[in-house]
Design a protein around this motif. Sequence first.
Motif, PDB file in Angstrom:
ATOM      1  N   ALA A 362       0.835  -1.199   0.000  1.00 51.31           N
ATOM      2  CA  ALA A 362       0.000   0.000   0.000  1.00 51.31           C
ATOM      3  C   ALA A 362       0.868   1.247   0.000  1.00 51.31           C
ATOM      4  CB  ALA A 362      -0.934  -0.006   1.208  1.00 51.31           C
ATOM      5  N   GLU A 363       0.221   2.382  -0.014  1.00 47.45           N
ATOM      6  CA  GLU A 363       0.905   3.676  -0.089  1.00 47.45           C
ATOM      7  C   GLU A 363       1.868   3.853   1.080  1.00 47.45           C
ATOM      8  OE1 GLU A 363      -0.386   8.402  -0.428  1.00 47.45           O
ATOM      9  OE2 GLU A 363      -1.781   6.889   0.294  1.00 47.45           O
ATOM     10  N   ASN A 364       3.029   4.468   0.806  1.00 50.14           N
ATOM     11  CA  ASN A 364       4.053   4.770   1.817  1.00 50.14           C
ATOM     12  C   ASN A 364       4.534   3.516   2.546  1.00 50.14           C
ATOM     13  OD1 ASN A 364       3.890   7.560   1.267  1.00 50.14           O
ATOM     14  ND2 ASN A 364       2.166   7.778   2.698  1.00 50.14           N
ATOM     15  N   CYS A 365       4.604   2.417   1.807  1.00 52.11           N
ATOM     16  CA  CYS A 365       5.135   1.155   2.324  1.00 52.11           C
ATOM     17  C   CYS A 365       4.299   0.554   3.450  1.00 52.11           C
ATOM     18  CB  CYS A 365       6.587   1.329   2.807  1.00 52.11           C
ATOM     19  SG  CYS A 365       7.742   1.668   1.471  1.00 52.11           S
ATOM     20  N   ARG A 366       3.072   0.985   3.561  1.00 53.22           N
ATOM     21  CA  ARG A 366       2.191   0.351   4.540  1.00 53.22           C
ATOM     22  C   ARG A 366       1.632  -0.943   3.963  1.00 53.22           C
ATOM     23  NH1 ARG A 366      -1.911   4.644   6.972  1.00 53.22           N
ATOM     24  NH2 ARG A 366      -2.032   5.306   4.792  1.00 53.22           N
ATOM     25  N   SER A 367       1.140  -1.800   4.848  1.00 54.94           N
ATOM     26  CA  SER A 367       0.629  -3.111   4.443  1.00 54.94           C
ATOM     27  C   SER A 367      -0.885  -3.114   4.473  1.00 54.94           C
ATOM     28  CB  SER A 367       1.176  -4.192   5.375  1.00 54.94           C
ATOM     29  OG  SER A 367       2.594  -4.149   5.416  1.00 54.94           O
ATOM     30  N   GLN A 368      -1.476  -3.914   3.606  1.00 55.40           N
ATOM     31  CA  GLN A 368      -2.925  -4.044   3.553  1.00 55.40           C
ATOM     32  C   GLN A 368      -3.347  -5.270   4.347  1.00 55.40           C
ATOM     33  OE1 GLN A 368      -4.678  -1.727   2.090  1.00 55.40           O
ATOM     34  NE2 GLN A 368      -6.764  -2.541   2.113  1.00 55.40           N
ATOM     35  N   CYS A 369      -4.258  -5.075   5.301  1.00 52.98           N
ATOM     36  CA  CYS A 369      -4.726  -6.161   6.151  1.00 52.98           C
ATOM     37  C   CYS A 369      -6.162  -6.529   5.802  1.00 52.98           C
ATOM     38  CB  CYS A 369      -4.656  -5.766   7.627  1.00 52.98           C
ATOM     39  SG  CYS A 369      -2.980  -5.487   8.227  1.00 52.98           S
ATOM     40  N   GLY A 370      -6.491  -7.784   5.947  1.00 49.38           N
ATOM     41  CA  GLY A 370      -7.853  -8.252   5.712  1.00 49.38           C
ATOM     42  C   GLY A 370      -8.305  -9.147   6.848  1.00 49.38           C
ATOM     43  N   VAL A 371      -9.561  -8.963   7.278  1.00 43.63           N
ATOM     44  CA  VAL A 371     -10.115  -9.742   8.387  1.00 43.63           C
ATOM     45  C   VAL A 371     -11.535 -10.182   8.041  1.00 43.63           C
ATOM     46  CG1 VAL A 371     -10.901  -9.664  10.789  1.00 43.63           C
ATOM     47  CG2 VAL A 371      -8.733  -8.610  10.164  1.00 43.63           C
ATOM     48  N   LEU A 372     -11.853 -11.440   8.319  1.00 42.87           N
ATOM     49  CA  LEU A 372     -13.210 -11.967   8.237  1.00 42.87           C
ATOM     50  C   LEU A 372     -13.579 -12.553   9.589  1.00 42.87           C
ATOM     51  CD1 LEU A 372     -13.105 -13.941   4.851  1.00 42.87           C
ATOM     52  CD2 LEU A 372     -14.451 -11.887   5.286  1.00 42.87           C
ATOM     53  N   VAL A 373     -14.761 -12.222  10.091  1.00 41.59           N
ATOM     54  CA  VAL A 373     -15.258 -12.807  11.340  1.00 41.59           C
ATOM     55  C   VAL A 373     -16.477 -13.658  11.002  1.00 41.59           C
ATOM     56  CG1 VAL A 373     -16.100 -12.379  13.671  1.00 41.59           C
ATOM     57  CG2 VAL A 373     -14.454 -10.800  12.641  1.00 41.59           C
ATOM     58  N   LEU A 374     -16.415 -14.934  11.366  1.00 41.07           N
ATOM     59  CA  LEU A 374     -17.435 -15.903  10.969  1.00 41.07           C
ATOM     60  C   LEU A 374     -17.981 -16.638  12.187  1.00 41.07           C
ATOM     61  CD1 LEU A 374     -15.325 -17.469   8.080  1.00 41.07           C
ATOM     62  CD2 LEU A 374     -17.004 -15.648   7.833  1.00 41.07           C
ATOM     63  N   LEU A 375     -19.148 -17.237  12.012  1.00 37.93           N
ATOM     64  CA  LEU A 375     -19.739 -18.080  13.049  1.00 37.93           C
ATOM     65  C   LEU A 375     -20.018 -19.451  12.452  1.00 37.93           C
ATOM     66  CD1 LEU A 375     -20.804 -17.920  16.022  1.00 37.93           C
ATOM     67  CD2 LEU A 375     -23.083 -17.650  15.032  1.00 37.93           C
ATOM     68  N   CYS A 376     -19.540 -20.489  13.116  1.00 35.91           N
ATOM     69  CA  CYS A 376     -19.703 -21.859  12.631  1.00 35.91           C
ATOM     70  C   CYS A 376     -20.252 -22.742  13.742  1.00 35.91           C
ATOM     71  CB  CYS A 376     -18.360 -22.421  12.162  1.00 35.91           C
ATOM     72  SG  CYS A 376     -17.663 -21.614  10.707  1.00 35.91           S
ATOM     73  N   GLY A 377     -20.705 -23.919  13.345  1.00 34.03           N
ATOM     74  CA  GLY A 377     -21.095 -24.929  14.309  1.00 34.03           C
ATOM     75  C   GLY A 377     -19.878 -25.694  14.784  1.00 34.03           C
ATOM     76  N   PRO A 378     -20.017 -26.480  15.861  1.00 41.61           N
ATOM     77  CA  PRO A 378     -18.858 -27.226  16.394  1.00 41.61           C
ATOM     78  C   PRO A 378     -18.281 -28.245  15.429  1.00 41.61           C
ATOM     79  CG  PRO A 378     -20.925 -27.884  17.468  1.00 41.61           C
ATOM     80  CD  PRO A 378     -21.232 -26.673  16.659  1.00 41.61           C
ATOM     81  N   SER A 379     -19.032 -28.616  14.392  1.00 38.66           N
ATOM     82  CA  SER A 379     -18.535 -29.605  13.429  1.00 38.66           C
ATOM     83  C   SER A 379     -17.343 -29.089  12.628  1.00 38.66           C
ATOM     84  CB  SER A 379     -19.653 -30.004  12.462  1.00 38.66           C
ATOM     85  OG  SER A 379     -20.099 -28.877  11.717  1.00 38.66           O
ATOM     86  N   VAL A 380     -17.104 -27.758  12.669  1.00 39.68           N
ATOM     87  CA  VAL A 380     -15.997 -27.182  11.899  1.00 39.68           C
ATOM     88  C   VAL A 380     -14.651 -27.722  12.377  1.00 39.68           C
ATOM     89  CG1 VAL A 380     -15.602 -25.161  13.377  1.00 39.68           C
ATOM     90  CG2 VAL A 380     -15.160 -25.012  10.921  1.00 39.68           C
ATOM     91  N   LEU A 381     -14.596 -28.219  13.604  1.00 42.45           N
ATOM     92  CA  LEU A 381     -13.343 -28.769  14.132  1.00 42.45           C
ATOM     93  C   LEU A 381     -12.992 -30.110  13.504  1.00 42.45           C
ATOM     94  CD1 LEU A 381     -13.899 -27.914  17.910  1.00 42.45           C
ATOM     95  CD2 LEU A 381     -12.453 -26.689  16.276  1.00 42.45           C
ATOM     96  N   GLU A 382     -13.989 -30.733  12.852  1.00 40.02           N
ATOM     97  CA  GLU A 382     -13.765 -32.066  12.299  1.00 40.02           C
ATOM     98  C   GLU A 382     -13.827 -32.112  10.781  1.00 40.02           C
ATOM     99  OE1 GLU A 382     -12.882 -34.397  14.275  1.00 40.02           O
ATOM    100  OE2 GLU A 382     -13.265 -33.276  16.127  1.00 40.02           O
ATOM    101  N   LYS A 383     -14.611 -31.232  10.170  1.00 37.88           N
ATOM    102  CA  LYS A 383     -14.830 -31.318   8.725  1.00 37.88           C
ATOM    103  C   LYS A 383     -15.193 -29.948   8.170  1.00 37.88           C
ATOM    104  CE  LYS A 383     -19.713 -32.503   9.382  1.00 37.88           C
ATOM    105  NZ  LYS A 383     -20.773 -33.495   9.119  1.00 37.88           N
ATOM    106  N   PRO A 384     -15.133 -29.769   6.833  1.00 35.96           N
ATOM    107  CA  PRO A 384     -15.562 -28.486   6.233  1.00 35.96           C
ATOM    108  C   PRO A 384     -17.005 -28.191   6.617  1.00 35.96           C
ATOM    109  CG  PRO A 384     -14.389 -29.817   4.624  1.00 35.96           C
ATOM    110  CD  PRO A 384     -14.607 -30.699   5.817  1.00 35.96           C
TER     111      PRO A 384
END
Length: 525
Positions: A362-384
């Motif tokens: 980005a401008e003046n040697c700054r970095s571009q950051c990206g963030v996503l905040v999501l909500l999932c069920g507990p099954s996300v720990l085991e499978k897509p």
Amino acid sequence: MDLEDIQAYVQAVEKEAKSWQDWGSVKALSHAEAQKVLRDQVLSKRILRTRSCFRDKSKGLAKLSAKCRVVALGHKDPDIYRLNRECATTNRTSEHVHFVVLTAGSNGEFGTSKKRWHGWSVDASTAFLQGDLSDAERSLPLYILPPNDGVTALTQCWKAPLYLVCTNIYGLRTKTVVTDSGAAPDSQLISIIIVYVDDFLGAYRSDYDVTEVHKAFKWGALQNFEVGKTVTFKGKQITLRQRANHRYYLHVSQVEFIGGMASGKIPRGSKLDEPLTPAQRAEFRSVTGCLQWVAGQSRPELSAVNSLSNHGGATTLSDLEALYEAVDFAAATKENGFVIPDIPVTKASIVITFSDASWANAENCRSQCGVLVLLCGPSVLEKPSPAMLLDWRSSRTQRVCRSTLAAEASAADEGCDRGAYVNMFLSELLFNEPAHKVTPRLSQLAVTDAKSLYDCVISDNPNLTDKRSLVNVRAIQEVVPGSNFHWVPTFLMWADGLTKASKELQQSLHEWLQCPKVTLRAQTS
């Protein structure tokens, strides 16, 4: 204007005057009473001028829909510096939490109750007139002069020389407040309402009598959420849809706004590295503003190109061309936005933050950051597993990062911060305790594609020469323990599309938003 249009605006003036009369907003003073006020050295300084504001609600796209609002010049209010002008309004996270409650509730899967939820949307008719003036804030009466314009003069309205203000009116810096106590005897949430100016979006459990809310104001047209029926709120088109298995999900887009956006073309033969002319700079600001609204409301995939195209005085025709291409992409896919899938929302739900950074792009040697905040069920720990989108951000770091690790740590810290806020928000609703007392009750995970950052966060004693980045790492560890910090390959890092002006990543993120899924574990065939 022709006579028919003039008559339409005359009727609009009469309708507005009737609204003021119905709500008792002002009291007409006789000539003798008005003269007494005008001669008083104190009261004469408490008179505000008003004006009639006219507009065509159809914006010239259909038959004239005349509207009139009589507005006081509130910036001249003698009590302006004594008034409480704080007036909270809904933010994007509040809207998405509402979407989550409505979607899960429509399937009978919000909280511990199996009862179904229903949604509604409505605007409060003449909302700003539905309030009282606070005696505590105004020790003396307030007066207004009648509007003085050609259209109003054609009516029999506003004929008194002076009016005493009795309730809240348009233009004053006061506010009308509505609250909804949505807790059932069993301490479970049964109703939720968010308010944006005079637009209300609500959801309620099937065993709650919502009529008590509907009686609180004088409403316009009430819309209930039904399958396939689009409801517009804050410029977004929200549609409850049903899958073949009879489960409900929510689709959110901005078809109407995007349809009204105008793209453009760079003049043939222009050098793309040339700086913008004053006219092109004005066009750049206009396009940026439109894209910023869309990217911040329903199209996260447009965030990066909109942010990274702005180089201040060094912005070139190439940057403007990139924005035009983004507008064209939005127009070609205007029916799409994002989907809130059919996921149960319970105390077992998991908040997941994806964070990524592009170092010094980005401008003046700054970095571009990206963030996503999501909500999932507990099954996300085991499978897509499918994921509900709750928040996102694409922005430049506030400082110049010395390395890729520093940029990634800064992004992950921002992600954990936003995730903790969402966590407390949902915990307050699910556990029925104030957020400052409940603390984050839901399990929270953080995801990165930077192996170096992953190694630092899971370490009890990370060894970093960049001490500022060490502060970021320790802040991450306070929110997410090492066991909840995950590494994924870049092709599964969906926040990557928020850090680079790439058409391929833009398309990939766009497609993912139509069916968002999270994969934390490698799948064996």
